[in-house]
Design a protein around this motif. Structure first.
Motif: not given
Length: 434
Positions: A197-218
């Motif tokens: 479950e700890v890893g699952k929380a980290l991967t979910g948080l990573s997906a949230l971060f990638i959304l912001v990273i992709t948007a700011t990257g553009i």
């Protein structure tokens, strides 16, 4: 404002970079899981078609299988339209240990086992309700209860799979686990980082971060003037190593941004319940209410169920289907559920279900995937969009290319940061010396 975006892009990339790299690496292994499994075990899925010999009926196949394995309880059948495909019989072995996901219990989104996938299970025992299910397991599938896994608490039973030659009744192979060990390990690494479950929380948080990273990257990629656009869309291979690294990060980032945003967004939807609720809110819809499965006109013995008549009714109702699943009625009065892939464009992972009288083979009603709410259908699309399976081989290839390109972003981004930091230090030293 651009400084804020640059800092958000940088700090979130540092926070999620390693997890993102691991997810991309494991994702490349999982993209063609179905095709690799079929290539490694061809005897499971195909047989030689004897000239002029008809297929055995489900009653004959069931009888031969039960004679050889009297302790096994059949849970369902999966019959393909392709005459060279084996018939998959899902059964329960009372001596088998229940399979569980490595690294702890699987939470949230579950893999839609057998949704058009080879070696998948047939329909589980009809649980009396249809429609209210784990969003990823598909509306229109037999069985009520959240999660749709394991016996008890209204959940359909999950078992092993036997692959039968439809012309001889011979068992060509059996499969007790839903995945090969390599893919099972890769999926656990992808979804839970081998850390439960700890890893699952980290991967979910990573997906949230990638959304912001992709948007700011553009925003950061966007050229200041039109004549700079060409330089942001290509790699100048004749330039220095620093320039090539810079161009790779910008150009590949732009070309992959839309797909990467979609992959991350579907990952967030599959990871967080609030994201699924937001999807229903945005579409102005509600999760599909459970529908009671119809009852047969007259109760009958469990040994006298007209499975072949039910299959034929399903084949008439869903004539263009790739396969049909025939479920086992829950009790002596329940109808036989027959499911087939939806005919809606890009929705073949959803199932349409026909309920058939257990004794006469007459159709009693349908539960069509097209009648699901917009939110339920979109939620069901999250998995195939995430994996690239939504359009078949070509979209899988696209997903593989995007994933391979994405492996470079943490590396080229770190090199960019290091070069910029070193340049600033050198400039500061020159200023001090002056």
């Amino acid at each position: 404002m651009k400084i804020l975006f640059r800092r958000l892009h940088l700090y979130l990339a540092f926070a999620a970079g390693l997890v993102f790299f691991v997810q991309c690496l494991s994702g490349t292994v999982l993209v063609f899981e179905e095709e690799i499994t079929r290539a490694l075990y061809p005897a499971r899925y195909t047989v030689a078609v004897p000239a002029g010999q008809p297929r055995l009926s489900l009653a004959d196949l069931s009888q031969r299988f039960q004679q050889a394995n009297p302790k096994y309880k059949i849970l369902g059948y999966k019959v393909y339209a392709d005459p060279a495909r084996t018939v998959e019989v899902t059964f329960k072995d009372p001596n088998a240990r229940p399979e569980g996901p490595p690294g702890g219990r699987m939470g949230g989104e579950g893999r839609p086992r057998g949704e058009g996938r080879q070696g998948g299970d047939g329909p589980r025992r009809g649980e009396g309700q249809v429609g209210k299910e784990s969003p990823e397991r598909g509306e229109g599938r037999m069985g009520g209860g959240p999660g749709g896994r394991g016996p008890g608490k209204g959940r359909p039973e999950r078992g092993s799979t036997a692959f039968l030659n439809p012309y001889t009744g011979q068992v060509t192979a059996t499969q007790s686990q839903q995945q090969l060990p390599l893919f099972k390990w890769a999926e656990d690494l992808h979804r839970r980082l081998l850390a439960g479950e700890v890893g699952k929380a980290l991967t979910g948080l990573s997906a949230l971060f990638i959304l912001v990273i992709t948007a700011t990257g553009i925003v950061l990629w966007w050229p200041k003037t039109p004549h700079m656009l060409a330089g942001h869309l290509r790699v100048k291979w004749s330039a220095s190593a620093k320039r090539i690294n810079h161009d790779l990060h910008l150009a590949l980032g732009f070309y992959c941004s839309l797909f990467l945003f979609g992959i991350a967004l579907t990952g967030v939807i599959m990871s967080y319940q609030w994201a699924t609720k937001s999807l229903f809110t945005l579409t102005g819809s509600q999760p599909t209410a459970p529908l009671a499965a119809p009852k047969s006109a007259a109760p009958g013995s469990s040994r006298a169920v007209a499975y072949d008549a039910a299959l034929q009714a399903g084949q008439r109702a869903f004539a263009c289907a790739e396969f049909w699943r025939v479920g086992i009625p829950r009790d002596s009065a329940a109808a036989v559920p027959v499911a087939a892939p939806s005919t809606l464009a890009l929705r073949h992972n959803g199932l349409d279900t026909l309920f058939v009288d257990r004794t006469t083979g007459a159709a009693l009603g349908q539960h069509l995937y097209a009648r699901q709410s917009a939110g339920a259908q979109l939620r069901r699309l999250a998995k195939p969009l995430h994996t690239g399976a939504i359009g078949g081989l070509w979209t899988k290839l696209l997903a593989l290319v995007v994933t391979l390109c994405s492996l470079t972003f943490p590396i080229t981004g770190t090199v960019l940061w290091w070069n910029r930091t070193r340049k600033q230090r050198q400039r500061g030293k020159r200023l001090v010396a002056a």
